[in-house]
Design a protein around this motif. Structure first.
Motif, PDB file in Angstrom:
ATOM      1  N   SER A 111      25.869 -20.713 129.665  1.00  0.00           N
ATOM      2  CA  SER A 111      24.855 -19.580 129.105  1.00  0.00           C
ATOM      3  C   SER A 111      23.577 -20.145 128.671  1.00  0.00           C
ATOM      4  N   ASP A 112      23.869 -21.346 128.038  1.00  0.00           N
ATOM      5  CA  ASP A 112      22.791 -21.979 127.424  1.00  0.00           C
ATOM      6  C   ASP A 112      21.779 -22.308 128.498  1.00  0.00           C
ATOM      7  N   LEU A 113      21.882 -22.634 129.666  1.00  0.00           N
ATOM      8  CA  LEU A 113      20.835 -22.972 130.606  1.00  0.00           C
ATOM      9  C   LEU A 113      20.501 -21.739 131.149  1.00  0.00           C
ATOM     10  N   THR A 114      21.408 -20.836 131.599  1.00  0.00           N
ATOM     11  CA  THR A 114      20.502 -19.370 132.060  1.00  0.00           C
ATOM     12  C   THR A 114      19.772 -18.735 131.105  1.00  0.00           C
ATOM     13  N   ALA A 115      20.033 -18.875 129.772  1.00  0.00           N
ATOM     14  CA  ALA A 115      19.171 -18.135 128.668  1.00  0.00           C
ATOM     15  C   ALA A 115      17.941 -18.978 128.611  1.00  0.00           C
ATOM     16  N   GLU A 116      18.027 -20.293 128.637  1.00  0.00           N
ATOM     17  CA  GLU A 116      16.898 -20.910 128.701  1.00  0.00           C
ATOM     18  C   GLU A 116      15.758 -21.002 129.641  1.00  0.00           C
ATOM     19  N   ALA A 117      16.273 -20.632 130.914  1.00  0.00           N
ATOM     20  CA  ALA A 117      15.531 -20.426 132.072  1.00  0.00           C
ATOM     21  C   ALA A 117      14.960 -19.104 131.892  1.00  0.00           C
ATOM     22  N   LEU A 171       2.255 -25.601 139.047  1.00  0.00           N
ATOM     23  CA  LEU A 171       2.967 -24.333 138.938  1.00  0.00           C
ATOM     24  C   LEU A 171       4.248 -24.388 139.946  1.00  0.00           C
ATOM     25  N   ARG A 172       4.219 -24.927 140.962  1.00  0.00           N
ATOM     26  CA  ARG A 172       5.183 -24.819 142.196  1.00  0.00           C
ATOM     27  C   ARG A 172       6.342 -25.709 141.541  1.00  0.00           C
ATOM     28  N   ALA A 173       6.181 -26.892 141.119  1.00  0.00           N
ATOM     29  CA  ALA A 173       7.002 -27.810 140.629  1.00  0.00           C
ATOM     30  C   ALA A 173       7.612 -27.088 139.345  1.00  0.00           C
ATOM     31  N   VAL A 174       6.961 -26.680 138.686  1.00  0.00           N
ATOM     32  CA  VAL A 174       7.378 -25.810 137.168  1.00  0.00           C
ATOM     33  C   VAL A 174       8.539 -24.664 137.596  1.00  0.00           C
ATOM     34  N   LEU A 175       8.152 -23.835 138.754  1.00  0.00           N
ATOM     35  CA  LEU A 175       8.859 -22.826 138.819  1.00  0.00           C
ATOM     36  C   LEU A 175      10.503 -23.251 139.625  1.00  0.00           C
ATOM     37  N   ALA A 176      10.178 -24.488 140.408  1.00  0.00           N
ATOM     38  CA  ALA A 176      11.332 -25.115 141.089  1.00  0.00           C
ATOM     39  C   ALA A 176      12.369 -25.646 139.886  1.00  0.00           C
ATOM     40  N   VAL A 177      11.576 -26.105 138.576  1.00  0.00           N
ATOM     41  CA  VAL A 177      12.415 -26.663 137.538  1.00  0.00           C
ATOM     42  C   VAL A 177      13.238 -25.604 136.992  1.00  0.00           C
ATOM     43  N   VAL A 178      12.407 -24.765 136.686  1.00  0.00           N
ATOM     44  CA  VAL A 178      13.068 -23.437 135.880  1.00  0.00           C
ATOM     45  C   VAL A 178      14.416 -22.777 136.637  1.00  0.00           C
ATOM     46  N   TYR A 179      14.129 -22.706 138.024  1.00  0.00           N
ATOM     47  CA  TYR A 179      14.992 -22.014 138.820  1.00  0.00           C
ATOM     48  C   TYR A 179      16.249 -22.843 139.155  1.00  0.00           C
ATOM     49  N   GLY A 238      11.150 -18.295 131.924  1.00  0.00           N
ATOM     50  CA  GLY A 238      10.585 -17.264 132.889  1.00  0.00           C
ATOM     51  C   GLY A 238       9.599 -16.274 132.354  1.00  0.00           C
ATOM     52  N   ARG A 239       9.915 -15.812 131.083  1.00  0.00           N
ATOM     53  CA  ARG A 239       9.300 -14.769 130.507  1.00  0.00           C
ATOM     54  C   ARG A 239       8.112 -15.338 129.862  1.00  0.00           C
ATOM     55  N   LEU A 240       8.327 -16.834 129.276  1.00  0.00           N
ATOM     56  CA  LEU A 240       6.769 -17.414 128.825  1.00  0.00           C
ATOM     57  C   LEU A 240       5.920 -17.509 130.023  1.00  0.00           C
ATOM     58  N   LEU A 241       6.376 -17.705 131.281  1.00  0.00           N
ATOM     59  CA  LEU A 241       5.393 -18.113 132.185  1.00  0.00           C
ATOM     60  C   LEU A 241       5.061 -16.704 132.907  1.00  0.00           C
ATOM     61  N   HIS A 242       5.573 -15.588 132.690  1.00  0.00           N
ATOM     62  CA  HIS A 242       5.051 -14.274 133.246  1.00  0.00           C
ATOM     63  C   HIS A 242       3.901 -13.923 132.340  1.00  0.00           C
ATOM     64  N   ALA A 243       4.177 -14.168 130.861  1.00  0.00           N
ATOM     65  CA  ALA A 243       3.404 -13.587 129.924  1.00  0.00           C
ATOM     66  C   ALA A 243       1.835 -14.575 130.084  1.00  0.00           C
ATOM     67  N   LEU A 244       2.296 -16.021 130.588  1.00  0.00           N
ATOM     68  CA  LEU A 244       1.130 -16.894 130.679  1.00  0.00           C
ATOM     69  C   LEU A 244       0.371 -16.595 131.696  1.00  0.00           C
ATOM     70  N   LEU A 245       1.016 -16.260 132.956  1.00  0.00           N
ATOM     71  CA  LEU A 245       0.638 -16.015 134.272  1.00  0.00           C
ATOM     72  C   LEU A 245       0.964 -14.666 134.922  1.00  0.00           C
ATOM     73  N   LEU A 280       5.689 -29.071 128.003  1.00  0.00           N
ATOM     74  CA  LEU A 280       6.270 -30.523 128.253  1.00  0.00           C
ATOM     75  C   LEU A 280       6.698 -30.678 129.546  1.00  0.00           C
ATOM     76  N   ILE A 281       7.281 -29.434 130.090  1.00  0.00           N
ATOM     77  CA  ILE A 281       7.624 -29.291 131.646  1.00  0.00           C
ATOM     78  C   ILE A 281       6.251 -29.412 132.482  1.00  0.00           C
TER      79      ILE A 281
END
Length: 401
Positions: free
Chosen positions: A200-206, A174-182, A210-217, A103-104
């Protein structure tokens, strides 16, 4: 935050995006999702049902249909909305399996300006308020609210489709997605509002995203860099606040309390980036964090390397915020007078870290009255309780002169 609050925060954005795709109208989607949350709060009592997302989506769909019927929108949309039971096969999920990450990518549509798509996605899916987003972009809350409203209007008027991203959509978004997560991570790392200094809910979700993005790309160095930044920052969490909740700045932290497993993982990712040798924003930020976490104590920090890395980052991203952080490193090399001259005229009015940096440099120069005045501005500019406590203590310890 109650369990129901957490469910609502997690599911709201997904429900909005789902309805926006189906009905093609973001306003209807948001209103229907909000009404569904109200209905859930009334009916669920003390606990959510087994499938809260499904319940909210079904309820919100019915709310949307009711509104479409009342307003007698376009015939085609009306007929489509009457299809309460849709027997057609589910839309393909594309290359991204995780609902939130998909969705992001969906919301980071390239038809919108870069900052606008990031802001809108943070509002819909990031769990951030308009005030949170305005702080992240250094603009007034009213300005950010207008930007988000205009973005929604453009989506509606231009009929920008909410469709599942394909492989070809990933790179331009991707650039916008990275900015959203950061930015989600940053808001959690030092909360801009509320009673708790960290969310902590936000840091854990980010970090999860990030791990999902790294696995994807896995071959995208900026993805590796972003994940490394977050891991190396999260590694210091246990030492960032004293028992009374006061912020502990990096030079004063007990490094024995840092999470060595996260640091090792972050350093490994930084080495991945170095092998690629295509420096980008997040890779440089990760390298800076790696230098900090590699030092056994504050006195051993390689400030020359940090200043050089910030210099590289400034060449890529010549912003006042990067200049401010570079000056902090330069203060450790060339002294506080040089650093103060570099930051005095930066366009960062209203930014608490700018005032706090000035206050610390003035204190080190023995200009106590000016330091206390700068501390006052910093205290007034932050709502984070841990940071306020730290700044108040530092102001109080500044010698009168």
């Amino acid at each position: 935050m109650t369990d129901l609050d957490a469910v609502f925060k997690h599911e709201y954005g997904k429900v909005v995006a789902s309805l926006a795709r189906r009905f093609g109208d973001l306003d209807i989607a948001e209103e229907a999702a909000s009404e569904a949350l109200v209905a859930a709060a009334e009916r669920w009592g003390s606990g959510a049902p087994p499938n809260p997302g499904g319940w909210l989506t079904t309820t919100a769909t019915r709310k949307a249909i009711d509104r479409i019927r009342r307003e007698s929108l376009r015939d085609a949309k009306h007929l489509d909305a009457l299809m309460i039971v849709d027997d057609t096969p589910a839309d393909p999920s594309g290359p991204i399996e995780d609902d939130r990450l998909r969705l992001i990518f969906t919301c980071c549509h390239p038809a919108l300006a870069a900052d606008t798509r990031v802001a809108l996605t943070l509002r819909l899916l990031g769990g951030l308020t308009v005030a949170d987003i305005a702080r992240a972009f250094f603009v007034p809350e009213t300005t950010m609210a207008q930007r988000i409203t205009r973005a929604k209007a453009k989506i509606k008027q231009a009929r920008i489709p909410y469709r599942v991203p394909t492989d070809d959509d990933l790179a331009p978004r991707l650039r916008a997605v990275l900015a959203v997560v950061y930015l989600i991570f940053n808001e959690g790392y030092l909360a801009g509002a509320g009673d708790e200094p960290v969310r902590s809910d936000l840091t854990a979700e980010a970090i999860r995203l990030g791990r999902l993005l790294h696995a994807l790309l896995p071959d995208e160095a900026e993805v590796s860099g972003l994940l490394a930044v977050m891991l190396l920052s999260e590694a210091r969490l246990a030492s960032r606040f004293a028992e009374d909740g006061e912020l502990v700045p990096l030079p004063e932290q007990d490094r024995a309390g840092w999470d060595r497993a996260l640091i090792a993982e972050g350093h490994s990712l930084v080495r991945e980036c170095l092998r690629v040798n295509r420096p980008g924003r997040y890779q440089l930020l990760a390298a800076i964090n790696a230098v900090h976490t590699d030092a056994p104590d504050a006195a051993s920090t390689d400030w020359s390397q940090i200043a050089a890395l910030y210099g590289q980052l400034y060449a890529l991203e010549p912003t006042a915020l990067v200049a401010l952080n570079r000056a902090v490193a330069i203060a450790e090399i060339d002294g506080p007078a040089v650093a103060l001259a570099l930051i005095e005229n930066l366009p960062l009015e209203g930014y608490h870290a700018w005032y706090a940096t000035q206050a610390d440099l003035l204190r080190r120069l023995g200009r106590s009255a000016q330091a206390r005045a700068a501390y006052d501005l910093a205290i007034a500019a932050t709502a984070n309780p841990g940071e306020r406590a730290y700044l108040q203590r530092r102001r109080g310890s500044t010698a009168h002169g």
